[in-house]
Design an enzyme around this catalytic site. Structure first.
Site, PDB file in Angstrom:
ATOM      1  N   SER A 180      42.071  26.922  52.904  1.00 29.64           N
ATOM      2  CA  SER A 180      41.030  26.389  52.941  1.00 29.64           C
ATOM      3  C   SER A 180      40.629  26.021  54.451  1.00 29.64           C
ATOM      4  O   SER A 180      40.612  26.786  55.569  1.00 29.64           O
ATOM      5  CB  SER A 180      40.624  25.278  52.071  1.00 29.64           C
ATOM      6  OG  SER A 180      39.005  25.016  51.954  1.00 29.64           O
ATOM      7  N   ASP A 276      34.491  33.681  46.743  1.00 31.99           N
ATOM      8  CA  ASP A 276      35.031  32.223  46.975  1.00 31.99           C
ATOM      9  C   ASP A 276      34.276  31.187  46.256  1.00 31.99           C
ATOM     10  O   ASP A 276      33.325  30.985  46.462  1.00 31.99           O
ATOM     11  CB  ASP A 276      35.329  32.239  48.318  1.00 31.99           C
ATOM     12  CG  ASP A 276      35.954  30.763  48.692  1.00 31.99           C
ATOM     13  OD1 ASP A 276      35.578  29.873  48.506  1.00 31.99           O
ATOM     14  OD2 ASP A 276      37.153  31.226  49.011  1.00 31.99           O
ATOM     15  N   HIS A 341      39.536  29.684  44.756  1.00 33.04           N
ATOM     16  CA  HIS A 341      39.547  29.441  46.125  1.00 33.04           C
ATOM     17  C   HIS A 341      40.885  28.709  46.468  1.00 33.04           C
ATOM     18  O   HIS A 341      41.599  27.913  45.900  1.00 33.04           O
ATOM     19  CB  HIS A 341      38.625  27.982  46.403  1.00 33.04           C
ATOM     20  CG  HIS A 341      38.577  27.527  47.829  1.00 33.04           C
ATOM     21  ND1 HIS A 341      38.175  28.225  48.868  1.00 33.04           N
ATOM     22  CD2 HIS A 341      39.064  26.447  48.315  1.00 33.04           C
ATOM     23  CE1 HIS A 341      38.082  27.543  50.085  1.00 33.04           C
ATOM     24  NE2 HIS A 341      38.502  26.298  49.551  1.00 33.04           N
TER      25      HIS A 341
END
Length: 393
Positions: A180, A276, A341
């Protein structure tokens, strides 16, 4: 840009959603590794938002991996103004005082070949995220009323220097990675990391869920672009973002990998879900902008036909942005059609019997083959719902 810069309410809602999303970066079962505080960094002003020293967890390498280093940056979004950065400074994503003393290493950080075939015996580092700018900020002044320190770039430098002094200066292999906001860190600092490693070392970069897309939300607003613009201003990021981008466009736009990946010289592997789930929930359909999307944002199987069309459009934009980066022979791509994610830190996604598969390979195999030049890997999945190997949640 369609969204007015003064629209604080919308951006604060986005920040609130991010604060909740930080809970997603929890720790799974693995082996416990103690925390290290870089106390020497304080004198250099390389500190977390609250002024505390940066920190990381280090599991020493063994056997054939003693001179190989994996430096993995923790994710956790960003803060874009005094209010959100103050909130962040009260938790572990802004203060090492609030961090757990141990971290569970799993997935790409696992120490067993059955779970991590190519990197299990490397020196493995998890860098704790405490600056809120993907390590790009650097403002000298500190407002005494808030005591906020915007020093992410110094933190990055101090942590890497500390690791070099602990043996990374002799690395034969080195991989910078992250999830991330940490995956974005791997992109933004990729070439700089390479430059600090020994000449002749095999140095590469891996971004997991770090390819954040410059896309309008469902209301046609440039939501994410406005947010990153505020991040850049708040942290003073412009001087620490790639000059190949900042010389052409506003600093905030340089948080979007599509504006700089083509200029990265170091081999880079981009691991990302084309749908995502974090970007869908916070950039495409921010906050409570449309309550009818709530079920869909939580579970793609609950999306209506119209919502799926919107998600397919998001995927199209994502693939177009990737194509614009060219087709470097040193680049790796694992772009699956899962609604997830981050996939490197979770064992069930990184390498396990039920892990996602693309081109006949699990993620760990694809990354390992690419890193060691056993075989290239540049594969993009077919559109949802064709991939039966995607996790349910």
């Amino acid at each position: 840009m369609k969204m007015e810069r003064g629209d604080k309410q919308l951006r604060l809602r986005w920040c609130s959603a991010i604060a909740l999303a930080l809970l997603a970066f929890g720790e799974a079962d693995g082996f416990l590794v103690d925390i290290n505080y870089v106390e020497s960094a304080v004198a250099k002003g390389a500190v977390c938002l609250d002024g505390s020293p940066p920190a990381y967890h280090l599991a020493p390498g063994f056997g054939s991996g003693v001179n190989s280093w994996l430096v993995h940056f923790q994710g956790g979004a960003w803060c874009n103004n005094v209010t959100s950065c103050l909130q962040r400074s009260l938790i572990s994503f802004g203060s090492s005082k609030k961090m757990s003393k141990q971290s569970d290493f799993t997935g790409i950080l696992s120490n067993t070949p059955d779970y991590n075939p190519d990197f299990y015996n490397w020196n493995k580092v998890q860098v704790r995220y405490c600056d809120g700018s993907s390590y790009t900020g650097d403002k000298e002044e500190v407002d005494p009323s808030t005591n906020l320190h915007y020093r992410g770039a110094r933190v990055w430098q101090a942590v890497i220097e500390d690791l070099l002094a602990k043996g990374m200066n002799r690395a034969a292999n080195a991989l910078i990675s992250g999830c991330s906001a940490g995956g974005l860190t791997s992109i933004l600092h990729c070439d700089k990391f390479h430059q600090l490693l020994p000449v002749g070392a095999n140095v590469k970069c891996l971004s997991d869920a770090g390819f954040f897309l410059d896309v309008e939300d469902i209301a046609g607003e440039d939501h994410a672009a406005a947010f990153f613009n505020d991040v850049a201003i708040t942290h003073g990021s412009a001087m620490n973002l790639p000059s190949s981008c900042t010389s052409k466009m506003p600093a905030g736009m340089c948080f979007f990998p599509q504006n700089e990946v083509k200029h990265i010289k170091t081999p880079l592997f981009i691991l990302n879900a084309a749908y995502d789930s974090w970007q869908v929930a916070h950039n495409l359909v921010p906050g409570d902008s449309d309550p009818h999307w709530q079920s869909c944002k939580n579970d793609i199987r609950q999306c209506s036909a119209k919502q799926l069309m919107t998600l397919q459009g998001f995927r199209d934009h994502f693939l177009e942005a990737l194509e614009e980066q060219g087709n470097s022979s040193t680049r790796g791509l694992f772009i699956n059609s899962c609604f997830v994610h981050c996939q490197t830190e979770i064992q069930e996604r990184w390498f396990a019997p039920g892990s996602p598969v693309l081109g006949g390979k699990r993620i760990a195999n694809a990354v390992g083959d690419w890193f060691y030049d056993r075989s290239p890997f540049q594969t993009v999945d077919c559109p949802y719902p064709c991939d039966s190997t995607c996790p349910i949640s």
